[in-house]
Design an enzyme around this catalytic site. Structure first.
Site, mmCIF file in Angstrom:
data_model
loop_
_atom_site.group_PDB
_atom_site.id
_atom_site.type_symbol
_atom_site.label_atom_id
_atom_site.label_comp_id
_atom_site.label_asym_id
_atom_site.label_seq_id
_atom_site.Cartn_x
_atom_site.Cartn_y
_atom_site.Cartn_z
ATOM 1 N N CYS A 291 -10.182 5.177 8.377
ATOM 2 C CA CYS A 291 -9.633 4.941 7.036
ATOM 3 C C CYS A 291 -8.884 3.609 6.999
ATOM 4 C CB CYS A 291 -8.711 6.089 6.644
ATOM 5 S SG CYS A 291 -8.003 5.908 4.992
ATOM 6 N N ALA B 70 0.866 -1.182 0.000
ATOM 7 C CA ALA B 70 0.000 0.000 0.000
ATOM 8 C C ALA B 70 0.901 1.230 0.000
ATOM 9 C CB ALA B 70 -0.889 -0.015 1.243
ATOM 10 N N VAL C 280 7.661 8.561 2.206
ATOM 11 C CA VAL C 280 8.930 7.842 2.300
ATOM 12 C C VAL C 280 8.772 6.468 2.953
ATOM 13 C CG1 VAL C 280 9.596 8.944 4.491
ATOM 14 C CG2 VAL C 280 11.376 8.050 2.984
ATOM 15 N N ASP C 281 7.832 6.318 3.893
ATOM 16 C CA ASP C 281 7.711 5.055 4.625
ATOM 17 C C ASP C 281 7.312 3.899 3.714
ATOM 18 O OD1 ASP C 281 8.344 6.380 7.037
ATOM 19 O OD2 ASP C 281 6.263 6.979 7.303
ATOM 20 N N CYS D 131 -5.579 13.944 5.761
ATOM 21 C CA CYS D 131 -5.336 14.167 4.325
ATOM 22 C C CYS D 131 -6.399 15.030 3.656
ATOM 23 C CB CYS D 131 -5.173 12.839 3.595
ATOM 24 S SG CYS D 131 -6.658 11.822 3.503
#
Length: 380
Positions: free
Chosen positions: A120, A26, A31-32, A217
């Protein structure tokens, strides 16, 4: 990457070669998840990157630090191109609006303080996206979350991240056991974010220095009220700020602008002792204020409990565990008394301030970092 087991299993816990192990990653464009995808591709896994388009707020697409917006989709695609694995973008806007944004607006209007990132994960990423991963014949799905999945004596267990400053367990308590069986969190054992950035730099990823997202978000610049006014016209109707006896002290510009525990911005001056928001009543459009001690509570009603323990939740009269009632607070001692398999009364050993409906109450082992699930606070 740590092995789940020394018994001839690959780093994702399967008894086969990485090349024969398909993993859907996902990818948010940060960056992760990019570092996770790159490392797994480098280790020879059959990686498929998937990015969800969750919302489109026009101007918000150019905003720094928002996940799943236009620039982030491009960043994820670039990582996939760099590392040579396929990447797909799935339009989940309608699902996201129905499952996350609408509830966020409604619970704010009901005087609660929601945590949409948990919903989410629960209703979109670990439900619909996870099913998509299975449709793609994946053996597992990996994410960039900072949390650990460890094999216990009976089953896969959820544990806090090695780096307490990055730990995301509060946002993942509602992960179901069957989801946990399918999920992998390759960053959970890292000691610091610097290690993740070093991984991204090692693979030459353009996102190695990309800033972390700070806001929810779909809430540009952290302005919750503006989003809710847009979604629910009339939500910012003014009303009275009243004390505990119901005396009107001032006017407010809409219940949605206030949160439990708030002291600043009430417009009430000249008082000897400061007043705090102790209750929000959307039906009467009242913001109720009182002294700081009114914010303290030791009894927290919790429902919609997701239990990850080894024996049924309601098999005991009480569980002595640590609980976390805000993402920014450390776990504290508590006694959890089941009412049913999904409801409980949580008694805090030491009273806490600002316990707010809509927040999560997450259960932790007193030692060792295991997460036993949690639930939702439904009245403070």
């Amino acid at each position: 990457m740590a092995l789940d087991s020394p018994n001839g299993l690959n780093s994702l816990g399967f008894a086969k070669a990485p090349a024969d192990t398909r993993v859907v990653v996902a990818m948010s464009g940060g960056v992760d998840s990019s570092a996770v995808a790159a490392q797994l591709a480098d280790e020879g896994y059959d990686v498929v990157g998937v990015t969800l388009q969750l919302y489109d707020h026009g101007a918000a697409l150019a905003k720094k630090g928002a996940c799943c917006a236009g620039r982030d989709i491009q960043d994820a695609a670039r990582v996939a191109e760099t590392m040579g694995f396929p990447h797909y973008v799935l339009d989940y806007e309608n699902v996201f609006k129905d499952a996350v944004i609408d509830e966020f607006a409604d619970s704010y209007l009901a005087g609660a303080t929601p945590v949409p990132c948990i919903r989410c994960n629960e209703r979109v990423k670990f439900k619909d996206l996870l099913e998509t991963a299975k449709d793609l014949d994946a053996d597992c799905m990996a994410t960039g979350h900072y949390i650990q999945r460890k094999m216990g004596a009976q089953k896969a267990e959820l544990h806090s991240a090695a780096d307490a400053a990055r730990d995301q367990s509060y946002f993942l308590f509602s992960t179901k056991q069957e989801q946990l069986d399918f999920l992998r969190f390759p960053l959970g054992h890292l000691e610091s974010k610097a290690e993740t950035r070093a991984l991204a730099a090692k693979y030459g990823l353009s996102v190695a220095d990309k800033p972390d997202s700070q806001d929810i978000c779909f809430v540009p610049n952290g302005n919750y009220a503006a989003v809710i006014e847009k979604l629910r016209p009339g939500a910012a109707d003014p009303g009275d700020i009243v004390d505990l006896e119901g005396r009107v002290l001032a006017q407010h510009r809409g219940v949605i602008h206030y949160t439990i525990g708030q002291r600043r911005g009430l417009g009430i001056g000249g008082l000897e002792d400061p007043l705090y928001v102790v209750k929000l009543d959307p039906d009467t459009r009242q913001v109720v204020v009182g002294p700081k001690e009114m914010l303290s509570t030791r009894t927290v009603p919790v429902r919609e409990i997701n239990w990850l323990g080894d024996e049924p939740f309601d098999s005991r009269d009480a569980w002595e565990l640590d609980v976390k009632i805000r993402s920014t607070r450390p776990p504290r001692g508590a006694v959890i008394r089941p009412i049913s398999a999904t409801e409980a009364e949580v008694e805090l050993i030491v009273a806490e301030e600002g316990v707010s409906p809509g927040q999560a109450c997450v259960f932790y082992a007193p030692e060792g970092g295991r997460i036993f699930g949690g639930g939702w606070i439904h009245r403070g």
